[in-house]
Design a protein around this motif. Structure first.
Motif, PDB file in Angstrom:
ATOM      1  N   VAL A 412       0.836  -1.203   0.000  1.00 30.16           N
ATOM      2  CA  VAL A 412       0.000   0.000   0.000  1.00 30.16           C
ATOM      3  C   VAL A 412       0.872   1.256   0.000  1.00 30.16           C
ATOM      4  O   VAL A 412       0.635   2.204  -0.744  1.00 30.16           O
ATOM      5  CB  VAL A 412      -0.949  -0.001   1.233  1.00 30.16           C
ATOM      6  N   ILE A 413       1.918   1.245   0.845  1.00 30.09           N
ATOM      7  CA  ILE A 413       2.826   2.398   0.915  1.00 30.09           C
ATOM      8  C   ILE A 413       3.562   2.562  -0.414  1.00 30.09           C
ATOM      9  O   ILE A 413       3.745   3.674  -0.909  1.00 30.09           O
ATOM     10  CB  ILE A 413       3.832   2.228   2.082  1.00 30.09           C
ATOM     11  N   ARG A 414       3.980   1.426  -0.992  1.00 29.78           N
ATOM     12  CA  ARG A 414       4.749   1.463  -2.244  1.00 29.78           C
ATOM     13  C   ARG A 414       3.941   2.109  -3.372  1.00 29.78           C
ATOM     14  O   ARG A 414       4.502   2.834  -4.208  1.00 29.78           O
ATOM     15  CB  ARG A 414       5.176   0.056  -2.637  1.00 29.78           C
ATOM     16  N   GLU A 415       2.641   1.891  -3.405  1.00 28.05           N
ATOM     17  CA  GLU A 415       1.797   2.510  -4.434  1.00 28.05           C
ATOM     18  C   GLU A 415       1.855   4.033  -4.350  1.00 28.05           C
ATOM     19  O   GLU A 415       1.913   4.725  -5.371  1.00 28.05           O
ATOM     20  CB  GLU A 415       0.349   2.011  -4.294  1.00 28.05           C
ATOM     21  N   ARG A 416       1.835   4.561  -3.136  1.00 35.61           N
ATOM     22  CA  ARG A 416       1.928   6.021  -2.973  1.00 35.61           C
ATOM     23  C   ARG A 416       3.308   6.518  -3.413  1.00 35.61           C
ATOM     24  O   ARG A 416       3.437   7.581  -4.034  1.00 35.61           O
ATOM     25  CB  ARG A 416       1.666   6.408  -1.508  1.00 35.61           C
ATOM     26  N   VAL A 417       4.342   5.755  -3.080  1.00 39.83           N
ATOM     27  CA  VAL A 417       5.716   6.120  -3.464  1.00 39.83           C
ATOM     28  C   VAL A 417       5.849   6.141  -4.995  1.00 39.83           C
ATOM     29  O   VAL A 417       6.445   7.065  -5.562  1.00 39.83           O
ATOM     30  CB  VAL A 417       6.737   5.137  -2.835  1.00 39.83           C
ATOM     31  N   ILE A 418       5.270   5.150  -5.656  1.00 40.01           N
ATOM     32  CA  ILE A 418       5.357   5.067  -7.123  1.00 40.01           C
ATOM     33  C   ILE A 418       4.675   6.278  -7.762  1.00 40.01           C
ATOM     34  O   ILE A 418       5.190   6.859  -8.733  1.00 40.01           O
ATOM     35  CB  ILE A 418       4.738   3.742  -7.629  1.00 40.01           C
ATOM     36  N   ARG A 419       3.521   6.690  -7.222  1.00 39.68           N
ATOM     37  CA  ARG A 419       2.818   7.856  -7.773  1.00 39.68           C
ATOM     38  C   ARG A 419       3.661   9.123  -7.612  1.00 39.68           C
ATOM     39  O   ARG A 419       3.740   9.954  -8.527  1.00 39.68           O
ATOM     40  CB  ARG A 419       1.459   8.026  -7.080  1.00 39.68           C
ATOM     41  N   ALA A 420       4.311   9.263  -6.443  1.00 43.80           N
ATOM     42  CA  ALA A 420       5.168  10.436  -6.211  1.00 43.80           C
ATOM     43  C   ALA A 420       6.376  10.421  -7.148  1.00 43.80           C
ATOM     44  O   ALA A 420       6.768  11.467  -7.691  1.00 43.80           O
ATOM     45  CB  ALA A 420       5.625  10.468  -4.755  1.00 43.80           C
ATOM     46  N   ARG A 421       6.974   9.246  -7.353  1.00 45.35           N
ATOM     47  CA  ARG A 421       8.131   9.137  -8.257  1.00 45.35           C
ATOM     48  C   ARG A 421       7.730   9.443  -9.702  1.00 45.35           C
ATOM     49  O   ARG A 421       8.537   9.981 -10.471  1.00 45.35           O
ATOM     50  CB  ARG A 421       8.736   7.739  -8.166  1.00 45.35           C
ATOM     51  N   ALA A 422       6.488   9.089 -10.075  1.00 46.26           N
ATOM     52  CA  ALA A 422       6.016   9.377 -11.433  1.00 46.26           C
ATOM     53  C   ALA A 422       5.969  10.886 -11.674  1.00 46.26           C
ATOM     54  O   ALA A 422       6.321  11.368 -12.762  1.00 46.26           O
ATOM     55  CB  ALA A 422       4.642   8.756 -11.650  1.00 46.26           C
ATOM     56  N   MET A 423       5.561  11.651 -10.656  1.00 49.86           N
ATOM     57  CA  MET A 423       5.547  13.115 -10.770  1.00 49.86           C
ATOM     58  C   MET A 423       6.961  13.651 -10.972  1.00 49.86           C
ATOM     59  O   MET A 423       7.196  14.558 -11.761  1.00 49.86           O
ATOM     60  CB  MET A 423       4.931  13.735  -9.510  1.00 49.86           C
ATOM     61  N   GLN A 424       7.922  13.050 -10.245  1.00 48.23           N
ATOM     62  CA  GLN A 424       9.321  13.500 -10.354  1.00 48.23           C
ATOM     63  C   GLN A 424       9.919  13.130 -11.709  1.00 48.23           C
ATOM     64  O   GLN A 424      10.699  13.893 -12.284  1.00 48.23           O
ATOM     65  CB  GLN A 424      10.137  12.894  -9.213  1.00 48.23           C
ATOM     66  N   THR A 425       9.549  11.957 -12.225  1.00 47.10           N
ATOM     67  CA  THR A 425      10.030  11.544 -13.546  1.00 47.10           C
ATOM     68  C   THR A 425       9.593  12.558 -14.609  1.00 47.10           C
ATOM     69  O   THR A 425      10.380  12.956 -15.479  1.00 47.10           O
ATOM     70  CB  THR A 425       9.495  10.145 -13.901  1.00 47.10           C
ATOM     71  N   ALA A 426       8.338  12.986 -14.524  1.00 48.78           N
ATOM     72  CA  ALA A 426       7.829  13.989 -15.469  1.00 48.78           C
ATOM     73  C   ALA A 426       8.526  15.338 -15.262  1.00 48.78           C
ATOM     74  O   ALA A 426       8.858  16.040 -16.220  1.00 48.78           O
ATOM     75  CB  ALA A 426       6.314  14.143 -15.293  1.00 48.78           C
ATOM     76  N   ARG A 427       8.788  15.692 -14.005  1.00 48.36           N
ATOM     77  CA  ARG A 427       9.396  16.993 -13.672  1.00 48.36           C
ATOM     78  C   ARG A 427      10.824  17.091 -14.217  1.00 48.36           C
ATOM     79  O   ARG A 427      11.242  18.142 -14.708  1.00 48.36           O
ATOM     80  CB  ARG A 427       9.399  17.158 -12.148  1.00 48.36           C
ATOM     81  N   PHE A 428      11.587  15.985 -14.114  1.00 53.05           N
ATOM     82  CA  PHE A 428      13.006  16.025 -14.481  1.00 53.05           C
ATOM     83  C   PHE A 428      13.276  15.377 -15.845  1.00 53.05           C
ATOM     84  O   PHE A 428      14.397  14.972 -16.131  1.00 53.05           O
ATOM     85  CB  PHE A 428      13.841  15.337 -13.403  1.00 53.05           C
ATOM     86  N   GLU A 429      12.237  15.299 -16.657  1.00 56.81           N
ATOM     87  CA  GLU A 429      12.368  14.638 -17.957  1.00 56.81           C
ATOM     88  C   GLU A 429      13.457  15.273 -18.822  1.00 56.81           C
ATOM     89  O   GLU A 429      14.178  14.588 -19.547  1.00 56.81           O
ATOM     90  CB  GLU A 429      11.020  14.711 -18.686  1.00 56.81           C
ATOM     91  N   GLN A 430      13.609  16.579 -18.719  1.00 54.77           N
ATOM     92  CA  GLN A 430      14.594  17.297 -19.530  1.00 54.77           C
ATOM     93  C   GLN A 430      15.933  17.495 -18.797  1.00 54.77           C
ATOM     94  O   GLN A 430      16.788  18.230 -19.264  1.00 54.77           O
ATOM     95  CB  GLN A 430      14.042  18.686 -19.927  1.00 54.77           C
ATOM     96  N   GLN A 431      16.082  16.852 -17.645  1.00 52.90           N
ATOM     97  CA  GLN A 431      17.305  17.020 -16.845  1.00 52.90           C
ATOM     98  C   GLN A 431      18.046  15.685 -16.767  1.00 52.90           C
ATOM     99  O   GLN A 431      17.732  14.848 -15.913  1.00 52.90           O
ATOM    100  CB  GLN A 431      16.950  17.495 -15.419  1.00 52.90           C
ATOM    101  N   PRO A 432      19.003  15.438 -17.648  1.00 51.83           N
ATOM    102  CA  PRO A 432      19.713  14.141 -17.617  1.00 51.83           C
ATOM    103  C   PRO A 432      20.461  13.937 -16.304  1.00 51.83           C
ATOM    104  O   PRO A 432      21.076  14.854 -15.778  1.00 51.83           O
ATOM    105  CB  PRO A 432      20.687  14.251 -18.801  1.00 51.83           C
TER     106      PRO A 432
END
Length: 513
Positions: A412-432
């Protein structure tokens, strides 16, 4: 007559192909050339004993074994099998139907001709496929590991004689095949421990969730028996699942270190390493006479837990500072340089004082004046500066310990972590090179972690009243950004900042009195 085949040498986590050439000519003596180390030189005795065991002979002529390229140092005992096979072919004791030059051959011989497992099989198999070889002949105990690589015939043999019969065409050996993706998916997130087993400690679980969501390093401060080690061990279970590429990187490192075992396959769970505080500098970061990955590389894509942090040698902790920033460790010597990946989450724990009971709700601290501050000073400021969350752990009460309330599971906790990481992946998409909030440099923190006037007022008050140091400022903003991601909001609100501020215990000027 000349006989020729191919082996490999592992440098860092990558393999380089080695050409093995054997000539039997008029004269005497066995000559092994090509910059071999002692273990390679001793192969003469192992090869001779194995040949005699199966009824072959070691030619009493001049035998020259060349390992090319000749200017690269060869290490270990894995060249025994290709040398033995080439000696047999060059002395015309065997006639082969299958061509040695189509295969990479590796294996250590016992004196009775049995094959012992070797290290670094996975990077060798990857290199063999890359170079277009038909197959890889190796000890049967390593075959499962090599079968991770597809489009390569992995031929596992138990003895030297079995390898001879395979090349003579007298015996057909079915290549070992693994359905890597299915095996990987079936074992994904198969952790033995779970957060649902932990009663109480809700505030610490929350801190662990924030750390996992933003990739933040954590230090836990609390008395003995408060549950620091138990909570750290469960952190990998709430991290996002490994990708296939991450699993391959992690497995390569463990293969080079010889940590996979005979039933090895792709590592499907995030690694967790917990070295003892007596560990040497080289064992922690890697190195040694023959460069091997250290604990920080074995924790790549996972968690490194340093229990009793002040008890570690200061030099060992200091050499870890650069890998924490660069996420790799470079080991350079006069004649070689290797690089091991080391992208890990650091989780540290410590007692608040030598006796362990400073700030304890029930027990009294018996440490003298200044002892607490001296104990905390064992952990250097620059290392502490790389740790985003400082969490105070208090013992669980008897009522909490015996309560039957169901706790949240890791899933259950991991699902919340994955959603937060997805936001960060989108945020840093242009930052190698930046994948999580913890990796943001200072300039990016100012651009991304924007707070309103109320938030600035709160942060100013907190820094003045709690005596927080300047280095805490960026850390608080990074952590508050992660808390906002867990809440699913683009805006950093005042409650996110307030929660982040409480995770800076060791930055308070009056923490240790």
């Amino acid at each position: 007559m000349l006989s020729k085949t191919f082996g490999a040498a592992v440098y860092g986590v990558n393999a380089s192909l080695i050409t093995i050439e054997v000539v039997v000519a008029q004269g005497l003596h066995f000559h092994l050339v090509g910059l071999p180390d002692s273990a390679v030189k001793e192969s003469e005795q192992r090869v001779e004993a194995s040949l005699k065991f199966f009824g072959y002979r070691m030619p009493r002529q001049k035998i020259v074994v060349n390992l090319a390229p000749a200017d690269v140092r060869k290490e270990g005992s894995a060249y025994d099998l290709p040398i033995a096979l080439c000696v047999l072919q060059a002395s015309e004791q065997i006639t082969t139907q299958r061509n040695f030059e189509d295969y990479v051959i590796m294996g250590e011989l016992a004196l009775d001709g049995m094959l012992r497992p070797i290290k670094g099989v996975l990077p060798i198999a990857i290199e063999a496929r890359k170079r277009g070889y038909k197959g890889f002949v190796l000890p049967v105990e390593n075959a499962q590991e090599a079968s991770i690589v597809n489009n390569l015939d992995v031929i596992g043999v138990a003895t030297m004689q079995e390898a001879v019969e395979f090349f003579e065409g007298k015996k057909d050996i079915e290549p070992v095949v693994s359905d890597t993706r299915d095996l990987f998916m079936s074992q994904l997130n198969a952790y033995e421990v779970d957060f649902s087993h932990v009663q109480g400690q809700e505030n610490i679980k929350r801190a662990m969730e924030i750390a996992a969501a933003g990739g933040h390093n954590v230090i836990m401060i609390g008395p003995p028996g408060a549950g620091k080690s138990m909570l750290a061990k469960r952190l990998p279970s709430i991290l996002p699942p490994l990708t296939l590429q991450e699993a391959l990187e992690t497995t390569k490192i463990h293969s080079v270190a010889g940590k996979l075992g005979s039933r090895a396959n792709l590592i499907a769970t995030r690694p967790y390493r917990s070295p003892h505080h007596t560990i040497s500098d080289a064992a922690l970061v890697g190195g040694g006479s023959f460069p091997q990955p250290g604990e920080i590389s074995l924790a790549h894509n996972g968690v490194l837990f340093l229990d009793e942090l002040p008890e570690f040698k200061r030099s060992a902790l200091e050499v870890m500072r650069q890998p924490l920033e660069d996420r790799k460790v470079s080991i350079s010597r006069a004649k070689w340089a290797v690089e091991f990946p080391a992208s890990f989450m650091l989780i540290a724990s410590m007692n608040p004082c030598p006796c362990g009971y400073y700030n304890h709700p029930e027990k009294e601290c018996v440490c003298g004046p200044g002892v607490v501050q001296k104990y905390l000073a064992k952990v250097s400021g620059p290392l502490l500066d790389r740790i985003d969350l400082h969490v105070e752990v208090t013992p669980v009460s008897f009522d909490q310990m015996t309560a039957n309330r169901p706790a949240e599971s890791s899933e259950v906790i991991r699902e919340r972590v994955i959603r937060a990481r997805a936001m960060q992946t989108a945020r840093f998409e242009q930052q190698p090179g930046i994948y999580s909030n913890a990796m943001m440099p200072s300039q990016m923190v100012k651009e991304i972690c924007v707070i309103n006037d109320a938030g600035r007022a709160l942060l100013r008050t907190a820094m003045e009243r709690l005596g927080l140091s300047a280095r805490a400022y960026d850390r608080i903003l990074k952590v508050s950004r992660t808390i906002a991601d867990l809440a699913g909001t683009d805006e950093i609100r005042i409650e996110h900042l307030a929660e982040a501020i409480q995770y800076r215990s060791l930055d308070r000027e009056n923490w240790a009195g």
